[in-house]
Scaffold this active site. Structure first.
Site, PDB file in Angstrom:
ATOM      1  CB  CYS A 145      -0.959  -0.024   1.190  1.00  0.00           C
ATOM      2  SG  CYS A 145      -2.100  -1.421   1.124  1.00  0.00           S
ATOM      3  CE  LYS A 213      -7.524  -2.060   4.716  1.00  0.00           C
ATOM      4  NZ  LYS A 213      -7.292  -1.434   3.410  1.00  0.00           N
ATOM      5  NE  ARG A 235      -3.032  -5.092   1.641  1.00  0.00           N
ATOM      6  CZ  ARG A 235      -2.396  -5.187   0.482  1.00  0.00           C
ATOM      7  NH1 ARG A 235      -1.085  -5.000   0.436  1.00  0.00           N
ATOM      8  NH2 ARG A 235      -3.060  -5.498  -0.624  1.00  0.00           N
ATOM      9  CD  GLU A 252      -4.139   3.285  14.027  1.00  0.00           C
ATOM     10  OE1 GLU A 252      -4.169   4.309  13.331  1.00  0.00           O
ATOM     11  OE2 GLU A 252      -3.201   2.462  13.975  1.00  0.00           O
ATOM     12  CE  LYS A 267     -11.381  -2.928   4.146  1.00  0.00           C
ATOM     13  NZ  LYS A 267     -10.529  -2.398   3.135  1.00  0.00           N
ATOM     14  CE1 TYR A 333     -17.055  -4.914  -2.958  1.00  0.00           C
ATOM     15  CE2 TYR A 333     -17.096  -5.785  -0.719  1.00  0.00           C
ATOM     16  CZ  TYR A 333     -16.420  -5.157  -1.748  1.00  0.00           C
ATOM     17  OH  TYR A 333     -15.124  -4.755  -1.568  1.00  0.00           O
TER      18      TYR A 333
HETATM   19  C1  PBG Z   1      -6.900  -1.257  -0.200  1.00  0.00           C
HETATM   20  C2  PBG Z   1      -8.192  -1.828   0.232  1.00  0.00           C
HETATM   21  C3  PBG Z   1      -8.505  -3.149   0.595  1.00  0.00           C
HETATM   22  C4  PBG Z   1      -9.880  -3.190   0.813  1.00  0.00           C
HETATM   23  C5  PBG Z   1     -10.355  -1.905   0.633  1.00  0.00           C
HETATM   24  N1  PBG Z   1      -9.304  -1.074   0.295  1.00  0.00           N
HETATM   25  C6  PBG Z   1      -7.691  -4.368   0.597  1.00  0.00           C
HETATM   26  C7  PBG Z   1      -6.594  -4.592   1.515  1.00  0.00           C
HETATM   27  O1  PBG Z   1      -6.338  -3.816   2.447  1.00  0.00           O
HETATM   28  O2  PBG Z   1      -5.922  -5.579   1.288  1.00  0.00           O
HETATM   29  C8  PBG Z   1     -10.652  -4.428   1.184  1.00  0.00           C
HETATM   30  C9  PBG Z   1     -12.102  -4.374   0.875  1.00  0.00           C
HETATM   31  C10 PBG Z   1     -12.791  -5.687   0.892  1.00  0.00           C
HETATM   32  O3  PBG Z   1     -12.237  -6.744   1.268  1.00  0.00           O
HETATM   33  O4  PBG Z   1     -13.966  -5.701   0.502  1.00  0.00           O
HETATM   34  N2  PBG Z   1      -5.968  -0.969   0.739  1.00  0.00           N
END
Ligand code: PBG
Length: 347
Positions: A145, A213, A235, A252, A267, A333
């Site tokens: 990223c 996240k 990550r 955060e 998330k 989604y």
């Molecule tokens: C990018 C990003 C990700 C998602 C949203 N933005 C993937 C990741 O961090 O690997 C995941 C969204 C999903 O799983 O629906 N950084």
């Protein structure tokens, strides 16, 4: 001491208002159930993710996400216009570039895939709120990223990535983004993007930060959809450890707010409802979003395809739980399906 009546005629010292109090009284009548329900889903609080790629006439279904497609820019406008009719809160755009390189340079190009997509979507549906994901994992050939440092093994160079994130965000702003959503969990990303936007004159453009996240297995199908799987490692040096205490998520969030975030996101959603609830409680005045991620989608889809779960009921229950935990905004989604289901009164 007063003895309490219980159905079998037994007595108990436990305080109970029964039979004066009967919880079922409010459940017999469907209108009453509806009246006392405090959590109501609405299309206006749902955001539909869309994947955009190069080429023409493409509407390619993603293998691990049935019903979700990669769109070419020429077909995107009509799709966004159709979604606008459903009254959705917005769409969030993810781009798959034709070329990837070590620094993800295609992410900052004026004619990059997202920049083109934003212009096409804005033209086709000016009333739709366009959210743009700001991150480098779809654009770098290594799938991380941000840009890499020179260490062995390599890792994302935090501070060198900040300037690039600001550049990417400014090009999104120029192309018509209505809300900038940095998702990379790079320290200082919100502040760097805020300064970049302000310097370019976009002081009115808000930022929705992926603040808490987690490094989650639930992103698996997304990496198929966005073609963004890391080519080495994972990550975990930037996204949060799922086992970290809730207080770390609160820190955060606090830092992102101090850097100027306007909306905060947690998330994934379902496995992190405790985090959502804690953020909602601590930062009551901040708009809070949750991302119902790809893996949460695929697992219900897979079970529904086998007849093991009722898709609609499972989805509505899941999204209701996410909202009840504290999310006022849900990226999912299923946004378009939910909008259609809610129109149908038996939902
Ligand atoms: C990018 C990003 C990700 C998602 C949203 N933005 C993937 C990741 O961090 O690997 C995941 C969204 C999903 O799983 O629906 N950084």
């Amino acid at each position: 001491m007063m003895k309490h009546f219980t159905p079998r005629g037994l007595s108990s010292d436990a305080p109970s208002g029964f039979p004066t109090v009967r919880m079922r009284r409010l459940r017999y009548n469907a209108r009453l159930r509806e009246l006392v329900r405090e959590v109501r889903l609405s299309p206006a609080s749902l955001v539909q993710p869309l994947f955009v790629r190069g080429g023409r006439g493409l509407r390619q279904e993603i293998g691990s996400m049935p019903g979700v497609f990669q769109w070419s820019v020429d077909l995107l406008g009509d799709e966004v216009a159709r979604l606008a009719e459903l009254g959705l809160g917005g769409v969030i755009l993810f781009g798959i570039p034709d070329q990837k390189d070590a620094t993800g340079s295609a992410a900052c190009a004026d004619d990059g895939i997202i920049q083109q997509a934003l212009r096409a979507a804005k033209r086709a549906a000016p009333q739709m709120l366009l959210v743009s994901d700001v991150c480098f994992c779809e654009y770098t050939d290594h799938g991380h990223c941000g840009v890499l440092d020179g260490r062995q093994p390599p890792d994302v160079d935090n501070d060198a990535t900040l300037e690039l994130l600001a550049q990417q965000a400014v090009t999104h702003a120029q192309a018509g983004a209505d809300l900038i959503a940095p998702s990379g969990m790079i320290d200082g990303m919100v502040g760097a993007i805020r300064r970049g936007l302000d310097a370019a004159g976009f002081t009115r453009l808000p930022i929705m930060s992926y603040a808490a996240k987690f490094a989650s297995a639930f992103y698996g199908p997304f990496r198929d959809a966005a073609e963004s799987t890391p080519q080495f490692g994972d990550r975990r040096t930037y996204q949060m450890d799922p086992a970290s205490p809730v207080g770390q998520a609160l820190r955060e969030v606090e830092l992102d707010l101090a850097e100027g975030a306007d909306i905060i996101m947690v998330k994934p959603a379902l496995a992190y409802l405790d985090v959502l609830a804690a953020v909602r409680q601590r930062f009551a005045g901040v708009p809070l979003a949750a991302y119902n991620v790809s893996g949460e989608y695929s697992m219900i889809k897979a079970a529904a395809a086998r007849g093991w779960l009722d898709e609609r009921r499972t989805v509505l229950e899941s999204l209701t739980a996410i909202q009840r935990a504290g999310a006022g905004i849900i990226l999912t989604y299923w946004a378009q399906d939910v909008a259609a289901w809610l129109k149908d009164s038996s939902a």
